[in-house]
Design a protein around this motif. Structure first.
Motif, short mmCIF file in Angstrom:
data_model
loop_
_atom_site.label_atom_id
_atom_site.label_comp_id
_atom_site.label_asym_id
_atom_site.label_seq_id
_atom_site.Cartn_x
_atom_site.Cartn_y
_atom_site.Cartn_z
N SER A 230 0.64 -1.21 0.01
CA SER A 230 -0.04 -0.10 0.06
C SER A 230 0.99 1.31 -0.17
O SER A 230 0.41 2.60 -0.65
N MET A 231 2.01 1.08 0.65
CA MET A 231 2.72 2.45 0.67
C MET A 231 3.32 2.55 -0.66
O MET A 231 3.46 3.95 -1.12
N LEU A 232 3.87 1.57 -1.42
CA LEU A 232 4.31 1.83 -2.62
C LEU A 232 3.22 2.53 -3.48
O LEU A 232 3.53 3.22 -4.45
N ALA A 233 2.16 1.96 -3.55
CA ALA A 233 1.07 2.35 -4.25
C ALA A 233 0.68 3.91 -4.04
O ALA A 233 0.42 4.69 -4.73
N THR A 234 0.62 4.16 -2.74
CA THR A 234 0.53 5.50 -2.39
C THR A 234 1.50 6.52 -2.80
O THR A 234 1.24 7.75 -3.24
N ALA A 235 2.48 6.14 -3.13
CA ALA A 235 3.70 6.93 -3.73
C ALA A 235 3.68 7.11 -5.17
O ALA A 235 4.13 7.90 -5.80
N PHE A 236 2.93 6.05 -5.82
CA PHE A 236 2.96 6.14 -7.37
C PHE A 236 2.67 7.09 -7.98
O PHE A 236 2.94 7.68 -8.76
N PRO A 237 1.45 7.87 -7.57
CA PRO A 237 1.00 9.01 -8.21
C PRO A 237 2.22 10.36 -8.21
O PRO A 237 2.18 10.88 -8.99
N SER A 238 3.02 10.21 -7.43
CA SER A 238 4.02 11.23 -7.38
C SER A 238 4.98 11.06 -8.54
O SER A 238 5.82 11.99 -8.87
N ILE A 239 5.16 9.92 -9.46
CA ILE A 239 5.75 9.80 -10.47
C ILE A 239 5.09 9.78 -11.55
O ILE A 239 5.66 9.67 -12.83
N LEU A 240 3.62 9.87 -11.79
CA LEU A 240 3.09 9.94 -12.95
C LEU A 240 3.15 11.11 -13.48
O LEU A 240 3.03 12.52 -13.11
N PRO A 241 3.56 11.38 -15.08
CA PRO A 241 3.67 12.58 -15.83
C PRO A 241 2.67 13.50 -15.95
O PRO A 241 1.46 12.98 -15.81
N GLU A 242 2.72 14.84 -16.13
CA GLU A 242 1.53 15.54 -16.41
C GLU A 242 0.69 14.83 -17.85
O GLU A 242 1.31 14.25 -18.51
N LYS A 409 10.42 10.77 -11.67
CA LYS A 409 9.48 11.31 -12.72
C LYS A 409 10.13 11.98 -13.84
O LYS A 409 9.64 11.92 -15.05
N ALA A 410 11.37 12.66 -13.94
CA ALA A 410 12.23 13.20 -14.88
C ALA A 410 12.58 12.20 -15.62
O ALA A 410 12.36 12.41 -16.98
N LYS A 411 13.09 10.97 -15.43
CA LYS A 411 13.46 9.97 -16.10
C LYS A 411 12.12 9.19 -16.89
O LYS A 411 12.24 8.98 -18.23
N ILE A 412 10.92 9.23 -16.37
CA ILE A 412 9.57 8.59 -16.80
C ILE A 412 9.43 9.77 -18.00
O ILE A 412 8.91 9.30 -18.98
N THR A 413 9.32 10.88 -17.57
CA THR A 413 8.74 12.08 -18.66
C THR A 413 9.83 11.95 -19.59
O THR A 413 9.17 12.06 -21.12
N ASP A 414 11.11 11.79 -19.72
CA ASP A 414 11.99 11.61 -21.04
C ASP A 414 11.81 10.49 -21.58
O ASP A 414 11.73 10.73 -23.14
N ALA A 415 11.42 9.46 -21.04
CA ALA A 415 11.23 8.36 -21.84
C ALA A 415 9.73 8.42 -22.38
O ALA A 415 9.85 7.62 -23.62
N ARG A 416 8.85 9.13 -22.00
CA ARG A 416 7.49 8.96 -22.64
C ARG A 416 7.81 10.07 -23.83
O ARG A 416 7.04 10.02 -24.96
N LEU A 502 18.12 -6.88 -9.95
CA LEU A 502 18.47 -5.77 -10.66
C LEU A 502 20.10 -5.60 -10.47
O LEU A 502 20.70 -5.99 -9.49
N VAL A 503 20.48 -5.48 -11.57
CA VAL A 503 22.24 -4.97 -11.59
C VAL A 503 22.38 -3.88 -11.08
O VAL A 503 21.51 -3.14 -11.03
N ASP A 504 23.61 -3.58 -10.80
CA ASP A 504 24.02 -2.17 -10.13
C ASP A 504 23.53 -1.03 -10.91
O ASP A 504 23.27 -0.13 -10.26
N ASN A 505 23.84 -1.17 -12.12
CA ASN A 505 23.49 -0.07 -13.01
C ASN A 505 22.00 0.06 -13.61
O ASN A 505 21.95 0.75 -14.61
N VAL A 506 21.20 -0.81 -13.25
CA VAL A 506 19.99 -0.90 -13.72
C VAL A 506 19.21 0.67 -13.52
O VAL A 506 18.33 1.03 -14.35
N TYR A 507 19.22 1.25 -12.54
CA TYR A 507 18.68 2.61 -12.38
C TYR A 507 19.60 3.68 -12.58
O TYR A 507 20.67 4.14 -12.15
N ARG A 508 19.35 4.25 -14.00
CA ARG A 508 20.40 5.39 -14.32
C ARG A 508 19.94 6.96 -14.30
O ARG A 508 18.74 6.82 -14.65
#
Length: 508
Positions: A230-242, A409-416, A502-508
């Protein structure tokens, strides 16, 4: 002799042209409205009398017939009030100005002649542009107009007299605001209750939610009570792009149709219905179809906590929106289709007691109970979920890499943006057809063999195989890769299986 003035009607959020046709006959003084009007339109007879009286127009001693076309389509809402008033004025020669066929009028009238908005009007305005109207008269105080990027075709009016003066060429119309566009709002101003930086550990789950937010993929989290679902789901809106302009308008209109308060904003919605919710409240419906939680989540996320506790019949009704991004509601009065593009975040325990597979607590459920509990999520629903996350409690004493919502969110927005450029339209990777996916991201033979190997092992359907490729494409975007790599495909397969390393560099 008759006079026809155009307006806009809505079937769901899809617009169609409404013709307000007026005819003046001698006889008993009355106003008749025909063309399958609902109660709010039938009551417009008295509103029209009062509004016309306020501008000094006289329709006494006449039998006025108002026909709303198309005659076979049931009309809902008083959006055509203004068009009917203009048609009556033209028919009785009390308005000398020309009304072009490419001009539409939307707005409801008060007895004093003032013009107001009604539910769904913003969607109707945008549909009017799509239907080819070059100018549309709209209520000047209508909400959301200052967020539209193009308002050059709109004519803002406060009163029926303003419309008459402008059509007669004796008045000018001006906006009372400076048009703006929906810009990226800083995270701090959104008021989210939880940032991912406040969640200790769960790197795999954070990565999975990041992939889901980027490509619009659905997620199912499973784990014992208190592990952080539930905690992860509660934080999910904070990374949704506009939201884009079209999605923002659709979302605002859906909230209006549901009679829920919502300001027009680019912030994506996030709905969290209780597991006791009925199928109608979740999907939508009623004698006059109204949007449910699924539709109100359009453009954002839908969190179903304790997903296995929802009635199986209710969950199975999610099949259509999860697959097509639309909800179709059929009633005797007609069929309406609403947009429902959302990201499903499901959370469930692995068994009734919640501790099946846990390392530190003993499960008290029988094999039959565990199997029966897990069978509440049907195969067709699981087939449409691309990311399976199996969570376990974290050790609070260990040190973990901090993931902040702003960075994610910045990485998600760029990928979108990469997706939009790839497909030349604002569409997410989970929505594109298989052929279009392959045309833009050719699959190497090595990848096909790898996918086939896993599909045979786990008996994956064709839908699951295609969705794995879609997920791999998103992972490649997040990794900054031009094509789908074997590493991206492996991670996508692992997300589907539910075992991700996850490998060490998976989150770039």
């Amino acid at each position: 002799m008759t006079t026809i003035v155009k307006s806009i009607g809505l079937k769901g959020l899809e617009g169609y042209v409404v013709g307000a046709e007026a005819q003046s006959l001698s006889g008993v003084e009355q106003i008749s409205v025909i063309g399958l009007p609902d109660a709010s339109i039938k009551e417009s007879k008295d509103r029209l009398k009062g509004a016309l009286h306020s501008v000094g127009a006289d329709v006494s001693g006449r039998h006025m017939i108002l026909l709303l076309s198309p005659t076979e389509q049931k009309k809902n809402g008083p959006m055509a009030d203004l068009a009917m008033a203009i048609a009556m004025l033209k028919e009785t020669h009390q308005l000398v100005g020309d009304v072009k066929p490419s001009t539409a009028f939307v707005g409801t009238l008060s007895l004093d002649g003032s013009i107001h908005e009604t539910e769904g009007m913003l969607a109707a305005v945008m549909q009017a542009k799509a239907l080819g109207f070059s100018s549309v008269y709209v209520p000047a105080e209508m909400g959301g107009l200052d967020y539209l990027q193009d308002i050059s075709f709109l004519k803002p009016v406060h009163h029926l007299q303003e419309v008459m003066d402008h059509l007669n060429g004796t008045g000018q119309l001006k906006w009372s605001f400076v048009p703006s566009t929906v810009n990226e709002t800083p995270f701090e101003k959104h008021g989210y209750s939880l940032d991912f930086s406040e969640i200790v550990g769960h790197a795999v789950a954070k990565r999975g939610l990041m992939v889901a937010a980027t490509g619009g993929h659905h997620v199912l989290m499973s784990g014992p009570p208190g592990c952080g679902k539930s905690m992860l789901a509660t934080a999910f809106p904070s990374i949704l792009p506009e939201m884009t302009e079209r999605t923002m308008i659709d979302s605002y209109s859906l909230y209006q149709l549901a009679h829920e308060t919502k300001t027009i904003t680019g912030v994506a919605p996030f709905r969290h219905p209780h597991h006791s919710a009925s199928s109608v409240s979740l999907i939508g419906g009623g004698a006059t179809p109204r949007p449910g939680e699924v539709l109100l989540a359009h453009g954002g996320g839908l969190f179903l906590d304790e997903m296995a506790e929802f009635p199986k019949k209710t969950l199975d009704m999610l099949r259509q929106p999860l697959e097509t991004g639309k909800v179709t509601i059929s009633r005797v009065s007609g069929t309406v289709t609403y947009p429902a593009r959302f990201i499903l975040i499901g959370a469930t325990n692995p068994c009734p007691c919640g501790y099946h597979g846990a390392k530190d607590k003993y499960c008290t459920c029988t094999t039959k109970q565990i199997h029966s509990y897990q069978q509440r999520l049907s195969g067709p629903i699981l087939d449409r979920i691309d990311i399976m996350l199996r969570l376990t409690p974290v050790n609070l004493e260990e040190k973990y890499e901090k993931w902040t919502s702003v960075d994610m969110k910045a990485k998600i927005t760029d990928a979108r943006k990469m997706q939009y450029e790839r497909y030349n339209e604002e569409i997410l990777n989970s929505q594109v057809s298989y052929d279009r996916l392959l045309d833009n991201s050719p699959i190497l033979e090595e990848l096909k063999e790898r996918l086939q190997e896993w599909s045979m092992k786990y008996h994956y359907s064709n839908r699951v195989q295609v969705n794995i490729l879609r997920t791999a494409r998103i992972i490649a975007d997040l990794n900054g890769e031009e094509g789908i790599s074997i590493a991206a495909l492996n991670e996508a397969i692992q997300f589907r299986v539910g075992h991700v390393t996850l490998v060490d560099n998976v989150y770039r």
